[in-house]
Design an enzyme around this catalytic site. Sequence first.
Site, PDB file in Angstrom:
ATOM      1  N   LYS A 202       2.543 -20.686   1.053  1.00  0.00           N
ATOM      2  CA  LYS A 202       3.752 -20.577   0.235  1.00  0.00           C
ATOM      3  C   LYS A 202       3.388 -20.759  -1.234  1.00  0.00           C
ATOM      4  O   LYS A 202       2.786 -21.768  -1.616  1.00  0.00           O
ATOM      5  CB  LYS A 202       4.797 -21.600   0.670  1.00  0.00           C
ATOM      6  CG  LYS A 202       6.134 -21.420  -0.049  1.00  0.00           C
ATOM      7  CD  LYS A 202       7.239 -22.215   0.623  1.00  0.00           C
ATOM      8  CE  LYS A 202       8.579 -22.026  -0.087  1.00  0.00           C
ATOM      9  NZ  LYS A 202       8.992 -20.589  -0.090  1.00  0.00           N
TER      10      LYS A 202
ATOM     11  N   HIS B 263       5.812 -27.293   3.434  1.00  0.00           N
ATOM     12  CA  HIS B 263       5.635 -25.907   3.893  1.00  0.00           C
ATOM     13  C   HIS B 263       4.159 -25.602   4.105  1.00  0.00           C
ATOM     14  O   HIS B 263       3.280 -26.360   3.698  1.00  0.00           O
ATOM     15  CB  HIS B 263       6.210 -24.920   2.872  1.00  0.00           C
ATOM     16  CG  HIS B 263       7.688 -24.731   2.981  1.00  0.00           C
ATOM     17  ND1 HIS B 263       8.590 -25.533   2.334  1.00  0.00           N
ATOM     18  CD2 HIS B 263       8.424 -23.819   3.670  1.00  0.00           C
ATOM     19  CE1 HIS B 263       9.824 -25.131   2.617  1.00  0.00           C
ATOM     20  NE2 HIS B 263       9.745 -24.091   3.429  1.00  0.00           N
TER      21      HIS B 263
ATOM     22  N   THR C 156      13.355 -13.447  -0.460  1.00  0.00           N
ATOM     23  CA  THR C 156      12.304 -13.946  -1.348  1.00  0.00           C
ATOM     24  C   THR C 156      12.906 -14.949  -2.329  1.00  0.00           C
ATOM     25  O   THR C 156      13.981 -14.729  -2.877  1.00  0.00           O
ATOM     26  CB  THR C 156      11.667 -12.786  -2.136  1.00  0.00           C
ATOM     27  OG1 THR C 156      11.178 -11.813  -1.224  1.00  0.00           O
ATOM     28  CG2 THR C 156      10.524 -13.283  -3.005  1.00  0.00           C
TER      29      THR C 156
ATOM     30  N   ASP D 213       0.797  -1.232   0.000  1.00  0.00           N
ATOM     31  CA  ASP D 213       0.000   0.000   0.000  1.00  0.00           C
ATOM     32  C   ASP D 213       0.830   1.283   0.000  1.00  0.00           C
ATOM     33  O   ASP D 213       0.278   2.381  -0.064  1.00  0.00           O
ATOM     34  CB  ASP D 213      -0.968   0.014   1.182  1.00  0.00           C
ATOM     35  CG  ASP D 213      -0.253  -0.119   2.523  1.00  0.00           C
ATOM     36  OD1 ASP D 213       0.951  -0.424   2.514  1.00  0.00           O
ATOM     37  OD2 ASP D 213      -0.902   0.081   3.570  1.00  0.00           O
TER      38      ASP D 213
END
Length: 250
Positions: free
Chosen positions: A139, A135, A76, A33
């Site tokens: 994910k 995971h 990432t 945002d």
Amino acid sequence: MKVAIIGHGRMGHLIEEVARSRGLEISCIIDIDNISELSGEKFRSSDVAIEFTTPSAAVEGILACFAAGVPVVVGTTGWDDSRDAIKSMCESGKGTLLYASNFSIGMNVFMAMNRYLTRIMDGFDAYIPSLTEVHHVHKLDHPSGTAVTLANELTTISSRIKRWVEKETGDRAEKDILPVYHRREGEVPGIHTVTWESDCDTISMTHDAKNRLGFARGAVSAAEWLAGKKGYFTIGDFLSDVTQTKGIFE
């Protein structure tokens, strides 16, 4: 030291908590945002940024760090197609970045064990390897970036395992191919298991993350180390330096 946080999801919140507990100043927190703040003065004043977003947003954030002259630690995964270009930019002086598919110190010890075991098992062709990662259901990418790193290192070191292939659980393993399986379950932080199996016995190694705290601590420690440096670095560079060892984490 001023730290900018890019991505304020679960990992971003935990990184903020760890950074503040270590007495670091949070210069700004950037999320979906307020992306425009990547070009703002607060961001440019940062000594280092820590980026944990999504595969589709990672490269934009990295390039913004380069444009602002802010070194960035990137956690990432899933942006592999851009990795070589980003690395070249760092090597030509256009940015500074430290990347790891997993910032957990325990996982990086596990990776070192994986490399060592692969060298041993290369001489025993009765053993066939496989890799499984589990995971949380949030994910997006699979196999996990950590699983890809483990698989790439195993196939690079082994002279008889030629490549890895993502397979469905239950698919039969092939002698010269490393099968990589994935599962998405509940809120599992991350489980990685490397298995070497023969018709006589099984050798198995597992790293089971209890929570995400280890990832956050590792990322913040890496950011403290990266501040003031120039170029492209990996978690191996960081760990080799702080432990004063050679060859173990490379």
